[in-house]
Scaffold this motif. Structure first.
Motif, mmCIF file in Angstrom:
data_model
loop_
_atom_site.group_PDB
_atom_site.id
_atom_site.type_symbol
_atom_site.label_atom_id
_atom_site.label_comp_id
_atom_site.label_asym_id
_atom_site.label_seq_id
_atom_site.Cartn_x
_atom_site.Cartn_y
_atom_site.Cartn_z
ATOM 1 N N GLU A 1 0.820 -1.200 0.000
ATOM 2 C CA GLU A 1 0.000 0.000 0.000
ATOM 3 C C GLU A 1 0.858 1.256 0.000
ATOM 4 O O GLU A 1 0.520 2.260 -0.603
ATOM 5 N N ILE B 1 -2.891 5.330 -4.428
ATOM 6 C CA ILE B 1 -4.207 4.817 -4.788
ATOM 7 C C ILE B 1 -5.086 5.962 -5.246
ATOM 8 O O ILE B 1 -5.205 6.991 -4.569
ATOM 9 N N ASN C 1 -7.196 -5.525 -1.917
ATOM 10 C CA ASN C 1 -5.856 -5.175 -2.373
ATOM 11 C C ASN C 1 -5.596 -5.682 -3.790
ATOM 12 O O ASN C 1 -5.135 -4.944 -4.665
ATOM 13 N N GLN D 1 -7.903 -3.915 -6.457
ATOM 14 C CA GLN D 1 -7.411 -2.589 -6.821
ATOM 15 C C GLN D 1 -6.195 -2.691 -7.737
ATOM 16 O O GLN D 1 -6.083 -1.968 -8.729
ATOM 17 N N LYS E 1 -9.359 1.693 -0.811
ATOM 18 C CA LYS E 1 -8.714 1.313 -2.072
ATOM 19 C C LYS E 1 -9.269 2.069 -3.279
ATOM 20 O O LYS E 1 -8.927 1.760 -4.429
#
Length: 481
Positions: A24, A29, A79, A82, A139
Motif C-alpha cells: 500500500e 491509490i 488489495n 485494486q 482502495k
C-alpha cells in the motif's frame, strides 16, 4: 475455519503477497470521489464526477463476499482487486433470507427488525458489510450493493412493508459512504413482485438521493424493459448471461432472437434507442471459467478470450463501462464450501486468471481518448461485416476510431469519418495492453488485418487517429503495460 485460515495464509505466502501494508505504501491509490460524487453525464450516455472527470466503470463480481469472507480475506481481496484495475465490486448483502457470515452471525437474527442490530462489544453481520465498504473505500473502489437477491423476493420472503423497513435500514446505514452504488433486483425479472422492487428503490432514494441506482435483472433481460421511466433508475443494466449461441434449455419466456445469445451488443443498441436516454452497462456477462449454460459441467468453459469479447463488444456498442466475473470469485469459493456451477479453484487463485487480469486494458484504452464525445458508429466499417463471432464493431470520437475484431478478419475502414487529411494507425493488443504502430495513411478507405492470422480469440483493436493528435503516444505507449 482454523484449517482454512492456515490454507489461506500458506497460499498468500506462496504467492509472495503477505505484506499488504508494505504494498500500500509503494503505490498511490486513486480515490475517484475526490472529484465529487458520481452522476450521469450531460449527454446521458456515460458517468462522470461532479468536476467533470469521466468515470469508466470496471466492475469485479463478488456476490458472496459478505457471507463467505473474513476480515483478512476482505483485505486481501480488495488489495488484489485494486491492483487488477477494478474500481467497482458488486456484492449481495442478503443473498438468502437465512444469510450468515463467516463468523456465524445472522443477517436477520430478529427478522426485518433492526433496532438492536448493533450491540456493544459484538461484531455482527452488518458491521462486516461495513468493513467491506470501508476497505473498498480505502482502495478507491465503489461497492455496488444488491440489497436482496431476487430469489428471496420471488419466494415472497420480503413483503412490501418489510421492503420499506429494510430499505430504510440500508439507506440510513450506508448513505454516509462516498463509494456506494445501489443495485435493486438481483438476477430476476422486474415484473416478478414489482411492487417490492419499487418500494425498496423509492425508500432508499428518498433517504439517500446522492448515490446512483440501477436494477440488476435476470439473464438475457435488461432493466430498460420495466424501469426506464422510473426517476430512481439512473442507468440501465442488463445481464447478457452465460449461454452460447443456440443454447435454450426449454426456457419459457425467452426474450431474445434465436442464435443471438452471445450478442450482448444488441442489448446496448436497444437501450440507447429508448426515451428517455440513460447510460447502460452489462452487469453480468459470461463468467470466466464457468460452463456454457451453467449447469452441465461436461460442457466447454468460458475462457479469457470470451470475457474479452463480451467486454469489448458491449463498450464499443456504447456501454459506459463493464462488469467482469469469474465463476470462483463471484461465489468466493474456498475449500470449505460446496462449489456451484462446476467451479474448481479457490477465489484467490481466480484473481490471477488471464481474463481477470486483462480487463484493465479496456479501461486504459478508453480513458486514453476524449471520453464524452465517443459514439458507436458501424458506418466506419465499409466492407460486408460478419455475424456472431465475426462481427466487427466500431466506435469513434471526432478525431479517433477504435475497431474491435474478435477473429482478425480483413476489415475495410472509412478514414474520412474523423478529422484530418492524414491518419495514423496502431494495433492495440487486448491481452497485454500494448500498441504497435502500423503506418500513416492518406484519407479514404483502407483495409486492415493483423499479420498474426485468422481465428476466434485472436482479437485486436485497430486504433486510427487524426495524424496531428497524440492520444496513443501520450496515453498508451509507456512501456508499463
Amino acid at each position: 475455519m482454523k484449517t482454512y485460515k492456515v490454507i489461506l495464509i500458506a497460499a498468500l505466502a506462496f504467492l509472495g503477497l503477505g505484506s499488504i501494508h508494505a504494498q500500500e505504501k509503494k503505490s498511490k491509490i486513486d480515490i475517484p470521489w475526490e472529484n465529487g460524487k458520481l452522476k450521469v453525464s450531460d449527454n446521458k450516455r456515460f458517468l462522470q464526477h461532479e468536476n467533470g472527470k469521466p468515470f469508466f466503470w470496471l466492475g469485479e463480481t463478488a456476490w458472496l463476499l459478505p457471507s463467505r469472507s473474513n476480515r483478512d480475506e476482505v483485505d486481501f481481496f480488495m488489495n488484489e482487486t485494486q491492483k487488477n484495475g477494478y474500481n467497482v465490486v458488486q456484492i449481495s448483502t442478503l443473498h438468502t433470507f437465512s444469510a450468515m457470515n463467516a463468523y456465524g452471525d445472522w443477517a436477520l437474527p430478529d427478522g426485518f427488525t433492526f433496532e438492536n442490530t448493533d450491540k456493544k462489544g459484538e461484531y455482527n453481520y452488518w458491521q462486516h458489510v461495513d468493513y467491506i465498504v470501508e476497505k473498498a473505500k480505502a482502495k478507491g473502489i465503489y461497492i455496488g450493493i444488491v440489497c436482496v437477491w431476487g430469489s428471496v423476493v420471488q419466494q415472497k420472503q420480503l413483503s412490501i412493508e418489510n421492503a420499506k423497513i429494510y430499505g430504510k435500514f440500508l439507506a440510513e446505514r450506508y448513505k454516509k459512504y462516498p463509494n456506494i452504488v445501489w443495485l435493486i433486483g438481483g438476477d430476476i425479472r422486474g415484473d416478478v413482485q414489482p411492487e417490492v422492487w419499487q418500494t425498496l428503490a423509492k425508500t432508499i432514494r428518498a433517504i439517500d438521493p446522492d448515490h446512483l441506482m440501477t436494477f440488476h435483472p435476470r439473464g438475457r433481460t435488461i432493466s430498460t424493459t420495466w424501469f426506464n421511466n422510473e426517476p430512481w433508475l439512473d442507468f440501465n443494466m442488463f445481464q447478457s448471461g452465460h449461454r452460447r449461441y443456440g443454447q435454450r434449455f426449454g426456457d419459457g419466456d425467452y426474450p431474445i432472437e434465436e442464435n443471438t445469445e452471445e450478442d450482448n451488443w444488441r442489448f446496448v443498441e436497444r437501450s440507447l434507442a429508448e426515451n428517455p436516454l440513460k447510460p447502460v452497462i452489462d452487469g453480468e456477462p459470461s463468467y470466466e471459467d464457468i460452463p456454457h449454460g451453467l449447469h452441465d459441467f461436461d460442457e466447454r468453459y468460458w475462457q479469457a478470450e470470451d470475457v474479452r469479447r463480451y467486454a469489448y463488444w458491449s463498450v464499443f456498442a456504447g456501454s459506459f463501462g463493464h462488469t467482469y466475473g469469474h465463476n470462483s470469485t463471484m461465489q468466493m469459493l474456498r475449500p470449505s464450501y460446496q462449489a456451484s456451477f462446476g467451479a474448481k479453484k479457490p477465489w484467490w487463485e481466480a484473481l490471477h486468471d488471464p481474463g481477470c487480469q486483462q480487463m484493465k486494458y479496456l479501461k486504459k484504452l478508453f480513458l486514453a481518448f476524449p471520453f464524452f464525445e465517443r459514439i458507436p458508429d458501424q458506418s466506419v466499417i465499409t466492407n460486408v461485416n460478419g455475424v456472431q463471432y465475426e462481427r466487427v464493431i466500431a466506435t469513434r470520437g471526432k478525431d479517433y476510431i477504435l475497431v474491435y475484431n474478435y477473429t482478425n478478419r480483413l476489415t475495410e475502414i472509412d478514414l474520412t469519418k474523423i478529422s484530418g487529411n492524414k491518419k495514423k494507425a496502431w494495433w492495440f493488443n487486448p491481452r497485454n495492453g500494448k500498441t504497435e504502430f502500423i503506418a500513416e495513411f492518406e484519407n479514404g478507405k483502407q483495409t486492415f488485418i493483423n499479420d498474426s492470422g485468422y481465428g476466434a480469440g485472436n482479437d485486436w483493436v485497430l486504433i486510427v487517429t487524426d495524424a496531428s493528435k497524440s492520444y496513443v503516444e501520450g496515453n498508451l505507449i509507456d512501456n508499463k503495460n
